[in-house]
Scaffold this motif. Structure first.
Motif, mmCIF file in Angstrom:
data_model
loop_
_atom_site.group_PDB
_atom_site.id
_atom_site.type_symbol
_atom_site.label_atom_id
_atom_site.label_comp_id
_atom_site.label_asym_id
_atom_site.label_seq_id
_atom_site.Cartn_x
_atom_site.Cartn_y
_atom_site.Cartn_z
ATOM 1 N N LEU A 79 0.873 -1.173 0.000
ATOM 2 C CA LEU A 79 0.000 0.000 0.000
ATOM 3 C C LEU A 79 0.910 1.222 0.000
ATOM 4 O O LEU A 79 1.120 1.856 1.019
ATOM 5 C CB LEU A 79 -0.893 0.003 1.246
ATOM 6 N N ASP A 80 1.457 1.549 -1.156
ATOM 7 C CA ASP A 80 2.477 2.595 -1.199
ATOM 8 C C ASP A 80 2.024 3.887 -1.868
ATOM 9 O O ASP A 80 2.821 4.739 -2.221
ATOM 10 C CB ASP A 80 3.753 2.084 -1.854
ATOM 11 N N SER A 81 0.706 4.044 -2.016
ATOM 12 C CA SER A 81 0.170 5.281 -2.553
ATOM 13 C C SER A 81 -0.889 5.795 -1.591
ATOM 14 O O SER A 81 -1.656 5.011 -1.040
ATOM 15 C CB SER A 81 -0.445 5.038 -3.932
ATOM 16 N N THR A 82 -0.915 7.094 -1.371
ATOM 17 C CA THR A 82 -1.877 7.657 -0.434
ATOM 18 C C THR A 82 -2.743 8.713 -1.102
ATOM 19 O O THR A 82 -2.321 9.385 -2.043
ATOM 20 C CB THR A 82 -1.176 8.288 0.787
ATOM 21 N N TYR A 83 -3.948 8.847 -0.571
ATOM 22 C CA TYR A 83 -4.902 9.845 -1.044
ATOM 23 C C TYR A 83 -4.380 11.230 -0.675
ATOM 24 O O TYR A 83 -4.012 11.480 0.468
ATOM 25 C CB TYR A 83 -6.261 9.582 -0.395
ATOM 26 N N THR A 84 -4.340 12.127 -1.655
ATOM 27 C CA THR A 84 -3.890 13.497 -1.426
ATOM 28 C C THR A 84 -5.075 14.448 -1.358
ATOM 29 O O THR A 84 -5.237 15.173 -0.390
ATOM 30 C CB THR A 84 -2.930 13.949 -2.555
ATOM 31 N N LYS A 85 -5.905 14.444 -2.437
ATOM 32 C CA LYS A 85 -7.071 15.327 -2.445
ATOM 33 C C LYS A 85 -8.009 14.931 -3.581
ATOM 34 O O LYS A 85 -7.634 14.185 -4.486
ATOM 35 C CB LYS A 85 -6.660 16.781 -2.619
ATOM 36 N N SER A 86 -9.215 15.474 -3.510
ATOM 37 C CA SER A 86 -10.177 15.309 -4.592
ATOM 38 C C SER A 86 -9.930 16.418 -5.600
ATOM 39 O O SER A 86 -9.825 17.583 -5.245
ATOM 40 C CB SER A 86 -11.599 15.404 -4.045
ATOM 41 N N VAL A 87 -9.836 16.045 -6.872
ATOM 42 C CA VAL A 87 -9.614 17.015 -7.937
ATOM 43 C C VAL A 87 -10.959 17.471 -8.510
ATOM 44 O O VAL A 87 -11.211 18.660 -8.667
ATOM 45 C CB VAL A 87 -8.725 16.424 -9.053
ATOM 46 N N LYS A 88 -11.833 16.522 -8.826
ATOM 47 C CA LYS A 88 -13.140 16.834 -9.408
ATOM 48 C C LYS A 88 -14.092 15.687 -9.134
ATOM 49 O O LYS A 88 -13.705 14.523 -9.215
ATOM 50 C CB LYS A 88 -13.003 17.048 -10.928
ATOM 51 N N GLN A 89 -15.333 16.054 -8.812
ATOM 52 C CA GLN A 89 -16.353 15.042 -8.593
ATOM 53 C C GLN A 89 -17.650 15.465 -9.269
ATOM 54 O O GLN A 89 -18.059 16.616 -9.163
ATOM 55 C CB GLN A 89 -16.635 14.857 -7.102
ATOM 56 N N ILE A 90 -18.240 14.547 -9.982
ATOM 57 C CA ILE A 90 -19.612 14.674 -10.456
ATOM 58 C C ILE A 90 -20.297 13.469 -9.819
ATOM 59 O O ILE A 90 -20.114 12.337 -10.282
ATOM 60 C CB ILE A 90 -19.699 14.643 -11.997
ATOM 61 N N PRO A 91 -20.991 13.688 -8.684
ATOM 62 C CA PRO A 91 -21.471 12.582 -7.853
ATOM 63 C C PRO A 91 -22.078 11.416 -8.622
ATOM 64 O O PRO A 91 -22.951 11.587 -9.468
ATOM 65 C CB PRO A 91 -22.493 13.259 -6.937
ATOM 66 N N TYR A 92 -21.537 10.253 -8.321
ATOM 67 C CA TYR A 92 -21.937 8.949 -8.844
ATOM 68 C C TYR A 92 -21.730 8.788 -10.343
ATOM 69 O O TYR A 92 -22.199 7.828 -10.933
ATOM 70 C CB TYR A 92 -23.352 8.596 -8.408
ATOM 71 N N ASN A 93 -21.004 9.713 -10.969
ATOM 72 C CA ASN A 93 -20.640 9.580 -12.373
ATOM 73 C C ASN A 93 -19.132 9.453 -12.513
ATOM 74 O O ASN A 93 -18.645 8.495 -13.102
ATOM 75 C CB ASN A 93 -21.138 10.774 -13.201
ATOM 76 N N ILE A 94 -18.406 10.427 -11.993
ATOM 77 C CA ILE A 94 -16.946 10.374 -12.083
ATOM 78 C C ILE A 94 -16.341 11.088 -10.888
ATOM 79 O O ILE A 94 -16.871 12.081 -10.396
ATOM 80 C CB ILE A 94 -16.423 10.979 -13.408
ATOM 81 N N SER A 95 -15.248 10.561 -10.429
ATOM 82 C CA SER A 95 -14.495 11.161 -9.344
ATOM 83 C C SER A 95 -13.016 11.062 -9.713
ATOM 84 O O SER A 95 -12.528 9.988 -10.043
ATOM 85 C CB SER A 95 -14.756 10.395 -8.035
ATOM 86 N N ILE A 96 -12.352 12.197 -9.683
ATOM 87 C CA ILE A 96 -10.921 12.217 -9.984
ATOM 88 C C ILE A 96 -10.193 12.533 -8.693
ATOM 89 O O ILE A 96 -10.413 13.582 -8.079
ATOM 90 C CB ILE A 96 -10.590 13.254 -11.070
ATOM 91 N N LEU A 97 -9.351 11.611 -8.261
ATOM 92 C CA LEU A 97 -8.633 11.744 -7.002
ATOM 93 C C LEU A 97 -7.140 11.849 -7.257
ATOM 94 O O LEU A 97 -6.594 11.108 -8.070
ATOM 95 C CB LEU A 97 -8.907 10.526 -6.104
ATOM 96 N N GLU A 98 -6.494 12.739 -6.551
ATOM 97 C CA GLU A 98 -5.041 12.844 -6.635
ATOM 98 C C GLU A 98 -4.436 11.908 -5.593
ATOM 99 O O GLU A 98 -4.862 11.880 -4.440
ATOM 100 C CB GLU A 98 -4.593 14.279 -6.341
ATOM 101 N N ILE A 99 -3.449 11.133 -6.037
ATOM 102 C CA ILE A 99 -2.747 10.227 -5.121
ATOM 103 C C ILE A 99 -1.267 10.567 -5.135
ATOM 104 O O ILE A 99 -0.772 11.185 -6.071
ATOM 105 C CB ILE A 99 -2.991 8.739 -5.475
ATOM 106 N N GLY A 100 -0.567 10.159 -4.068
ATOM 107 C CA GLY A 100 0.823 10.552 -3.892
ATOM 108 C C GLY A 100 1.825 9.842 -4.787
ATOM 109 O O GLY A 100 2.926 10.345 -5.004
ATOM 110 N N ALA A 101 1.465 8.695 -5.329
ATOM 111 C CA ALA A 101 2.390 7.930 -6.175
ATOM 112 C C ALA A 101 1.574 7.002 -7.057
ATOM 113 O O ALA A 101 0.472 6.611 -6.689
ATOM 114 C CB ALA A 101 3.343 7.111 -5.306
ATOM 115 N N PRO A 102 2.095 6.654 -8.222
ATOM 116 C CA PRO A 102 1.354 5.718 -9.072
ATOM 117 C C PRO A 102 1.250 4.344 -8.410
ATOM 118 O O PRO A 102 2.124 3.954 -7.640
ATOM 119 C CB PRO A 102 2.183 5.646 -10.351
ATOM 120 N N ILE A 103 0.184 3.660 -8.694
ATOM 121 C CA ILE A 103 -0.003 2.300 -8.186
ATOM 122 C C ILE A 103 0.568 1.365 -9.249
ATOM 123 O O ILE A 103 0.013 1.244 -10.340
ATOM 124 C CB ILE A 103 -1.486 2.002 -7.928
#
Length: 159
Positions: A79-103
């Motif tokens: 588990l080497d990537s962590t949640y940083t912040k939400s970039v954009k959300q359109i509820p229940y359609n799309i959510s773009i999340l920033e993470i600290g490192a690629p998985i």
């Protein structure tokens, strides 16, 4: 991501990127409301048919204290990537999340990807109920155009 892009062929990069697309909606509140603190979720890579064992799944773990970690569900992955912040959300359609490192899942960089030469496009279309469409592209000689374009990626709308 730059080290991944600079040292791997496009087919491997596609595999790695498809692991970063989840087939479920997660926003900040859902990430912090995971029952039992951890869950596995399906990725776009799973849909390729190349995901052996748990390679097509992501482990999401709520570590409490506003920290959420992500990693591949494949054996040997961390588990080497962590949640940083939400970039954009359109509820229940799309959510773009920033993470600290690629998985990067153990094995994703060496997982097989079929080449265009390995794909029998007409058999694939016929298998999924598009036989009249196949007969049409074969008789009109459009099939050769499709086959030459497959190396670059192809989307076919088959009415």
């Amino acid at each position: 991501m730059s080290s991944l892009v600079g040292s791997h062929p496009l087919s491997v990069i596609k595999n790695a990127l498809s692991l970063l697309v989840l087939l479920d909606y997660y926003d900040t509140s859902k990430l912090h409301d995971i029952s039992k603190g951890t869950t596995l979720t399906t990725t776009l890579y799973y849909t390729t048919g190349n995901a052996l064992n748990d390679l097509g799944f992501i482990n999401i773990t709520d570590l409490k204290g506003s920290k959420v970690s992500f990693g591949s569900a494949a054996t040997g992955s961390k588990l080497d990537s962590t949640y940083t912040k939400s970039v954009k959300q359109i509820p229940y359609n799309i959510s773009i999340l920033e993470i600290g490192a690629p998985i990067i899942a153990h094995g994703i960089l060496t997982a097989p990807t079929p080449s265009a030469a390995d794909v029998n496009d007409t058999a694939l279309l016929e298998k999924h109920g598009c036989k009249p469409f196949v007969l049409l592209i074969q008789s009109s000689r459009v099939l050769k155009v499709y086959q030459s374009a497959m190396a670059k990626g192809l989307t076919v709308f088959a009415p």
